[in-house]
Design a protein around this motif. Sequence first.
Motif, PDB file in Angstrom:
ATOM      1  N   THR A  63       0.680  -1.947  -0.490  1.00 38.08           N
ATOM      2  CA  THR A  63      -0.098  -0.048   0.249  1.00 38.08           C
ATOM      3  C   THR A  63       0.760   1.462  -0.155  1.00 38.08           C
ATOM      4  N   ASP A  64       1.699   1.492   0.227  1.00 37.53           N
ATOM      5  CA  ASP A  64       2.891   2.661   0.899  1.00 37.53           C
ATOM      6  C   ASP A  64       3.398   2.296  -0.177  1.00 37.53           C
ATOM      7  N   CYS A  65       4.276   1.742  -1.060  1.00 38.25           N
ATOM      8  CA  CYS A  65       5.585   1.784  -1.571  1.00 38.25           C
ATOM      9  C   CYS A  65       5.519   1.270  -3.263  1.00 38.25           C
ATOM     10  N   GLY A  66       4.159   0.270  -2.771  1.00 34.69           N
ATOM     11  CA  GLY A  66       4.026  -0.740  -4.366  1.00 34.69           C
ATOM     12  C   GLY A  66       4.601  -1.354  -5.178  1.00 34.69           C
ATOM     13  N   SER A  67       6.046  -2.146  -4.332  1.00 39.93           N
ATOM     14  CA  SER A  67       6.784  -3.290  -4.884  1.00 39.93           C
ATOM     15  C   SER A  67       5.709  -4.440  -4.442  1.00 39.93           C
ATOM     16  N   GLN A  68       6.090  -5.201  -5.332  1.00 41.42           N
ATOM     17  CA  GLN A  68       4.900  -6.865  -5.182  1.00 41.42           C
ATOM     18  C   GLN A  68       5.463  -7.434  -4.345  1.00 41.42           C
ATOM     19  N   ILE A  69       4.710  -8.489  -3.671  1.00 46.11           N
ATOM     20  CA  ILE A  69       4.918  -8.524  -2.043  1.00 46.11           C
ATOM     21  C   ILE A  69       3.874  -9.542  -2.239  1.00 46.11           C
ATOM     22  N   GLN A  70       4.193 -10.938  -1.470  1.00 45.91           N
ATOM     23  CA  GLN A  70       3.358 -12.183  -1.087  1.00 45.91           C
ATOM     24  C   GLN A  70       3.109 -12.839   0.084  1.00 45.91           C
ATOM     25  N   ARG A  71       4.189 -11.247   1.504  1.00 49.77           N
ATOM     26  CA  ARG A  71       3.593 -11.811   2.283  1.00 49.77           C
ATOM     27  C   ARG A  71       3.580 -10.066   2.414  1.00 49.77           C
ATOM     28  N   ALA A  72       2.153  -9.857   2.975  1.00 52.46           N
ATOM     29  CA  ALA A  72       1.899  -8.706   3.294  1.00 52.46           C
ATOM     30  C   ALA A  72       1.433  -8.180   5.156  1.00 52.46           C
TER      31      ALA A  72
END
Length: 87
Positions: A63-72
């Motif tokens: 939500t903040d930086c836009g990087s793609q993540i699997q673990r949020a």
Amino acid sequence: MTRDASLTEFGVGGDDEEPADGTTGSESPDGEATAESGTIGGRDAPDPVRPTSRWSVDPRPCTDCGSQIQRAWTEDGRLLCSDCKDW
């Protein structure tokens, strides 16, 4: 705290005794079930459980930086990467 700690040392709860009138916490003195809003056995109900993190097969954006993540990680209803999460 030692390894032999009793569960009662962790806070309110764990009282398995029945009320003196012989009813359970969900029955009235005449034996009928009662619906107490916001209480369990005469005590305040605990807050609902909220997850601290989520995992997804498909990466999603932080939500903040836009990087793609699997673990949020959750913070104030937002899903964040571990770098943006305020630890």
